[in-house]
Design an enzyme around this catalytic site. Sequence first.
Site, PDB file in Angstrom:
ATOM      1  CB  CYS A   1     -19.391 -13.920  20.660  1.00  0.00           C
ATOM      2  SG  CYS A   1     -19.981 -15.089  19.417  1.00  0.00           S
TER       3      CYS A   1
ATOM      4  CG  ASP B   1     -26.575 -11.245  16.701  1.00  0.00           C
ATOM      5  OD1 ASP B   1     -26.414 -12.163  15.872  1.00  0.00           O
ATOM      6  OD2 ASP B   1     -25.922 -11.172  17.760  1.00  0.00           O
TER       7      ASP B   1
ATOM      8  CG  HIS C   1     -22.850 -11.698  16.616  1.00  0.00           C
ATOM      9  ND1 HIS C   1     -23.478 -12.009  17.788  1.00  0.00           N
ATOM     10  CD2 HIS C   1     -21.660 -12.355  16.632  1.00  0.00           C
ATOM     11  CE1 HIS C   1     -22.715 -12.830  18.493  1.00  0.00           C
ATOM     12  NE2 HIS C   1     -21.607 -13.054  17.810  1.00  0.00           N
TER      13      HIS C   1
END
Length: 291
Positions: A168, A225, A260
Amino acid sequence: METESEFDSLVPAQSFTRRSFIVTSLGAGFALATQSALAQTAIKTDDTGLVAGEIKVPVKDGDMVAYRAVPAGQQKPPVVLVVSEIFGAHEYIRDVCRRLARLGYCAIAPELFARQGDPRQIASIPDIQARITSKTPDAQVLSDLDACVAWAAGKGADTRRLAVTGFCWGGRITWLYAAHNPGVRAGVAWYGRLVGVVNDITPRHPTDLAAQLKAPVLGLYGGLDAGIPLETVEAMEKALKQGGTAAQASEIHVYDNAPHAFHADYRPSYRKEEAEDGWQRMLAWFRKNGV
């Protein structure tokens, strides 16, 4: 498990003050902002046979706390820098370090937000972004990662075999660090943002730096995502094709049905099949590039 080795003795510390470093210890457990959604799938890797625990890494303005794990007694292990999500070097990141150490690596996860505050103690993701990550300069982060490499070299690790991986927020930093440090041999970026706002804190983003990559990067992204649109992934792929040798050797793999944070085994976003496949791709990428 802490055992005596060259990795336990620290290089002479520079002076530091609490004005510079708010976070001086990592403690234990998962970040507060993630605890309400902790999944039962969280992987737990024990430290038997490892030297694992907190270290202090000398940086320009003091000592930065970090977590490192390395096989006990192994001579000159290769080095992997592990760059956290916005939650800092909490239990998930420390476990990733132990997983890598079990494979023979010296894995180091610095608390890169140490001067800005402790994201592990903040219950709201928007608050972490407002109070911590938005105030953490890229230049500071890259310098701190350089310091981790210097620390590892001083402890006898083989920094000629150096890789970086991140998740991330740390995925974005992985791209940046592969463009920053010519000593990096391989990077693996897990769902890191590729574009963003340009300011003094984040002056450039991965799409801006593709041509400057010093090492090939494998990008692992989720097709579902919501925070990283596929058009930005496609823009990065185009930039890589137009770059130099390292850029053109880089690859991006998209898991069509993954959201994600699909590797984050402690969160509902975890996707076991994609996470395990990504992990194997990462290890193969390291081997392919001499790490």
